[in-house]
Design an enzyme around this catalytic site. Sequence first.
Site, PDB file in Angstrom:
ATOM      1  N   CYS A  20      58.796 -14.326  -9.341  1.00 13.97           N
ATOM      2  CA  CYS A  20      60.201 -14.309  -8.972  1.00 13.97           C
ATOM      3  C   CYS A  20      60.427 -14.816  -7.550  1.00 13.97           C
ATOM      4  O   CYS A  20      59.919 -14.256  -6.591  1.00 13.97           O
ATOM      5  CB  CYS A  20      60.801 -12.924  -9.115  1.00 13.97           C
ATOM      6  SG  CYS A  20      60.810 -12.279 -10.780  1.00 13.97           S
ATOM      7  N   ARG A  62      54.071 -19.686  -8.070  1.00 15.34           N
ATOM      8  CA  ARG A  62      53.968 -18.259  -8.378  1.00 15.34           C
ATOM      9  C   ARG A  62      54.104 -17.992  -9.872  1.00 15.34           C
ATOM     10  O   ARG A  62      53.739 -16.922 -10.354  1.00 15.34           O
ATOM     11  CB  ARG A  62      55.069 -17.476  -7.647  1.00 15.34           C
ATOM     12  CG  ARG A  62      54.873 -17.404  -6.136  1.00 15.34           C
ATOM     13  CD  ARG A  62      56.075 -16.783  -5.485  1.00 15.34           C
ATOM     14  NE  ARG A  62      55.834 -16.567  -4.059  1.00 15.34           N
ATOM     15  CZ  ARG A  62      55.891 -15.381  -3.484  1.00 15.34           C
ATOM     16  NH1 ARG A  62      56.177 -14.311  -4.183  1.00 15.34           N
ATOM     17  NH2 ARG A  62      55.664 -15.251  -2.184  1.00 15.34           N
ATOM     18  N   TRP A  84      60.615 -14.317 -13.638  1.00 15.25           N
ATOM     19  CA  TRP A  84      59.525 -13.992 -14.557  1.00 15.25           C
ATOM     20  C   TRP A  84      60.003 -12.787 -15.350  1.00 15.25           C
ATOM     21  O   TRP A  84      60.256 -11.723 -14.791  1.00 15.25           O
ATOM     22  CB  TRP A  84      58.250 -13.676 -13.782  1.00 15.25           C
ATOM     23  CG  TRP A  84      57.016 -13.539 -14.623  1.00 15.25           C
ATOM     24  CD1 TRP A  84      56.214 -14.550 -15.079  1.00 15.25           C
ATOM     25  CD2 TRP A  84      56.433 -12.316 -15.095  1.00 15.25           C
ATOM     26  NE1 TRP A  84      55.167 -14.034 -15.799  1.00 15.25           N
ATOM     27  CE2 TRP A  84      55.273 -12.666 -15.820  1.00 15.25           C
ATOM     28  CE3 TRP A  84      56.761 -10.975 -14.975  1.00 15.25           C
ATOM     29  CZ2 TRP A  84      54.463 -11.720 -16.428  1.00 15.25           C
ATOM     30  CZ3 TRP A  84      55.955 -10.026 -15.576  1.00 15.25           C
ATOM     31  CH2 TRP A  84      54.806 -10.396 -16.296  1.00 15.25           C
ATOM     32  N   ASN A 130      64.803  -9.715  -7.314  1.00 13.36           N
ATOM     33  CA  ASN A 130      63.390  -9.522  -7.622  1.00 13.36           C
ATOM     34  C   ASN A 130      63.135  -8.022  -7.683  1.00 13.36           C
ATOM     35  O   ASN A 130      63.655  -7.270  -6.857  1.00 13.36           O
ATOM     36  CB  ASN A 130      62.482 -10.112  -6.532  1.00 13.36           C
ATOM     37  CG  ASN A 130      62.496 -11.615  -6.534  1.00 13.36           C
ATOM     38  OD1 ASN A 130      63.035 -12.250  -7.424  1.00 13.36           O
ATOM     39  ND2 ASN A 130      61.893 -12.206  -5.504  1.00 13.36           N
ATOM     40  N   GLY A 131      62.291  -7.591  -8.612  1.00 18.07           N
ATOM     41  CA  GLY A 131      61.966  -6.172  -8.689  1.00 18.07           C
ATOM     42  C   GLY A 131      62.396  -5.571 -10.011  1.00 18.07           C
ATOM     43  O   GLY A 131      62.753  -6.273 -10.966  1.00 18.07           O
ATOM     44  N   GLU A 164      34.874 -11.461 -13.744  1.00 19.86           N
ATOM     45  CA  GLU A 164      35.746 -12.517 -13.232  1.00 19.86           C
ATOM     46  C   GLU A 164      35.664 -13.757 -14.102  1.00 19.86           C
ATOM     47  O   GLU A 164      36.682 -14.418 -14.365  1.00 19.86           O
ATOM     48  CB  GLU A 164      35.365 -12.840 -11.788  1.00 19.86           C
ATOM     49  CG  GLU A 164      36.079 -14.038 -11.168  1.00 19.86           C
ATOM     50  CD  GLU A 164      37.587 -13.885 -11.059  1.00 19.86           C
ATOM     51  OE1 GLU A 164      38.251 -14.882 -10.718  1.00 19.86           O
ATOM     52  OE2 GLU A 164      38.114 -12.786 -11.318  1.00 19.86           O
ATOM     53  N   LYS A 202      38.868 -15.441 -16.054  1.00 18.07           N
ATOM     54  CA  LYS A 202      39.274 -16.840 -15.906  1.00 18.07           C
ATOM     55  C   LYS A 202      39.436 -17.520 -17.265  1.00 18.07           C
ATOM     56  O   LYS A 202      40.383 -18.258 -17.494  1.00 18.07           O
ATOM     57  CB  LYS A 202      38.233 -17.606 -15.061  1.00 18.07           C
ATOM     58  CG  LYS A 202      38.312 -17.336 -13.587  1.00 18.07           C
ATOM     59  CD  LYS A 202      39.573 -17.876 -12.972  1.00 18.07           C
ATOM     60  CE  LYS A 202      39.990 -17.098 -11.752  1.00 18.07           C
ATOM     61  NZ  LYS A 202      40.535 -15.763 -11.991  1.00 18.07           N
ATOM     62  N   GLU A 238      42.574 -16.174 -19.024  1.00 22.17           N
ATOM     63  CA  GLU A 238      43.805 -16.516 -18.323  1.00 22.17           C
ATOM     64  C   GLU A 238      44.315 -17.912 -18.680  1.00 22.17           C
ATOM     65  O   GLU A 238      45.512 -18.093 -18.899  1.00 22.17           O
ATOM     66  CB  GLU A 238      43.575 -16.484 -16.797  1.00 22.17           C
ATOM     67  CG  GLU A 238      43.692 -15.132 -16.143  1.00 22.17           C
ATOM     68  CD  GLU A 238      43.514 -15.239 -14.641  1.00 22.17           C
ATOM     69  OE1 GLU A 238      44.400 -14.772 -13.907  1.00 22.17           O
ATOM     70  OE2 GLU A 238      42.481 -15.794 -14.203  1.00 22.17           O
ATOM     71  N   HIS A 252      25.059  -0.535 -26.840  1.00 21.63           N
ATOM     72  CA  HIS A 252      25.949   0.619 -26.959  1.00 21.63           C
ATOM     73  C   HIS A 252      27.302   0.234 -27.549  1.00 21.63           C
ATOM     74  O   HIS A 252      28.295   0.925 -27.316  1.00 21.63           O
ATOM     75  CB  HIS A 252      26.133   1.290 -25.593  1.00 21.63           C
ATOM     76  CG  HIS A 252      24.862   1.844 -25.039  1.00 21.63           C
ATOM     77  ND1 HIS A 252      24.286   3.004 -25.512  1.00 21.63           N
ATOM     78  CD2 HIS A 252      24.032   1.367 -24.072  1.00 21.63           C
ATOM     79  CE1 HIS A 252      23.157   3.237 -24.853  1.00 21.63           C
ATOM     80  NE2 HIS A 252      22.979   2.263 -23.972  1.00 21.63           N
ATOM     81  N   LYS A 282      51.875 -15.946 -10.248  1.00 24.62           N
ATOM     82  CA  LYS A 282      50.907 -16.018  -9.163  1.00 24.62           C
ATOM     83  C   LYS A 282      50.941 -14.775  -8.277  1.00 24.62           C
ATOM     84  O   LYS A 282      49.918 -14.198  -7.962  1.00 24.62           O
ATOM     85  CB  LYS A 282      51.178 -17.269  -8.311  1.00 24.62           C
ATOM     86  CG  LYS A 282      50.176 -17.493  -7.183  1.00 24.62           C
ATOM     87  CD  LYS A 282      48.786 -17.743  -7.710  1.00 24.62           C
ATOM     88  CE  LYS A 282      47.782 -17.979  -6.615  1.00 24.62           C
ATOM     89  NZ  LYS A 282      46.420 -18.087  -7.141  1.00 24.62           N
TER      90      LYS A 282
END
Length: 614
Positions: free
Chosen positions: A2, A27, A73, A108-109, A487, A491, A494, A510, A609
């Site tokens: 946003c 973003r 967003w 925003n928020g 990570e 990636k 994403e 397990h 972002k």
Amino acid sequence: MCGIVGAVSTRDIVPILVQGLQRLEYRGYDSCGVAVYADGLRRARSTSRVAELLEQVRGEHIAGSTGIAHTRWATHGAPAVHNAHPHFSHGPGENAAHGPGRVALVHNGIIENHDELRAALKAKGYRFTSQTDTEVISHLIDSLYDGDIFEAVKSAVGQLHGAYAIAVFCKDEPNRVIGARYGSPLVLGVGKDENFLASDAMALAGVTDQIVYLEEGDVVDLQLGRTWIVDRAHKAVTRPVKTVHAHSGAAELGPYRHYMQKEIFEQPRAIADTLQGVESIMPELFGDGAHTVFKQIDNVLILACGTSYYSGCTAKYWLEDIARIPTQVEIASEYRYRTSVPNPRTLVVTISQSGETADTIAALKHARSLGMEHTLTICNVGTSAMVRECKLAYLTRAGVEIGVASTKAFTTQLAGLFLLTLALAQSRGHLTDAQEAEHLKAMRHLPVALAAVLALEPQLIAWAQDFTGKENALFLGRGLHYPIALEGALKLKEISYIHAEAYPAGELKHGPLALVTSEMPVVTVAPNDTLLEKLKSNMQEVRARGGVLYVLADADSRIESSEGIHVIRMPEHYGALSPLLHVVPLQLLAYHTACARGTDVDKPRNLAKSVTVE
């Protein structure tokens, strides 16, 4: 997440508003819009890119000297034009279908009490045209308006529960924009006979470098040649004006296909810049007073989200092994909602690329409320809320990271965290001069070592071809490299939308081993460390079930390619700093798999972002 841009000027500010949105595009967003005063309220909104919004604005000849703009967003309400900002008020007696009311607003928020406010406003005759919590604010301000939009906003924000940054103007008061913030960032840009609002100083790059960072609860009144700020108690305050040379997000791609690829290849430079000036290890690398703070602590609490959380998980191994200090790593969004046992001798470390991550800031404030006042941040933005909130800081120098999937921010965070480890080890008497010299030598060599790893790209492209048709993948690592496996899986999911999970390799038997078939590629991070032989046994478990292994091995690990085992050899073993090298092939694997699958690499679906809402 946003973006907000607002302006009051004597010139047409629509190009400035749209340019500001373009600088915040990195973003992530799913709709955008702009509204101006032009003998009333006019707006354009789009669920496409800002470039399409610009064409719409030009086609409809929208211009004005007072206005606001937004990239959204979606949270409340689907990504649709009627949910896009700016929102207009539609008061009693006004027909929402036949034109706007008098108040325009972007936000925003998240407003937590929007349902009860909506019910009360509907009872007063207000008409709602969206499913957003934002529209509630525009109607609420309208209901409180009595000829002074500044007073109406001050009254309205007192009724809001949640996080917000808003920019508002009223058609009855041209040349005036009001801003307010609580829990979401907002800055004031001071110009000559014109003033600006933005959620990030970057949006105002090239327009003004005179920036005021509004504080929690501030309400600001922008007029031509004048600004006025009151705090949460409605007392007039003066906030310092800082000169901020913000860099535009519109960096040149050069020879690269995407910003993510560019940023992967910028990592040697980013690491070199982050370590620039570090000639020796000393607490003062982290700010004045660090020496005293480091002597007063007996444990570390790391708070972070997403990729930054994984960098913290890696640092836990370093801090406990090298600095011998107990370390806990918490997902920030979980930490403040559980009962924990505070220790005032804790060093609270936050990690964030943007320094505006809402969950991490909230977790930091929660830790402080429990009496833990020793705070330090590892952050990429020196002017961010995180840096201002923490007593100590180490600024990474990754530069602007535009790709939503973090790459160079992650490796520079690891570099900063390793320096913190060494500084704490020294302070606690666990670092000899010889060890310091050895570690610094290894860190200075990182850019060269990273460049050698980047040369493996052709081999990763070949791996990516195998992954293109897959829908699931496993990533394995042990010890220090388990967070790197996490990570790597993040990636891949994403940007390629392949479901990927990571496990400590010892956990295979397990449960996860039940998933292993020839259709489930298993990526294994296999440095030549003390756990290598254990890892080899785990790899045999995979092969015995028909699984296909993709192994990142050190040159001397004695793992050979064979049927069902694909091996890429790393240029050299790098000891404690090995995670910084092993993560790079995983970034390249995710990138080239996404390219082969045709996804939007830099702006993956549903993601943003900078996550500035909870």
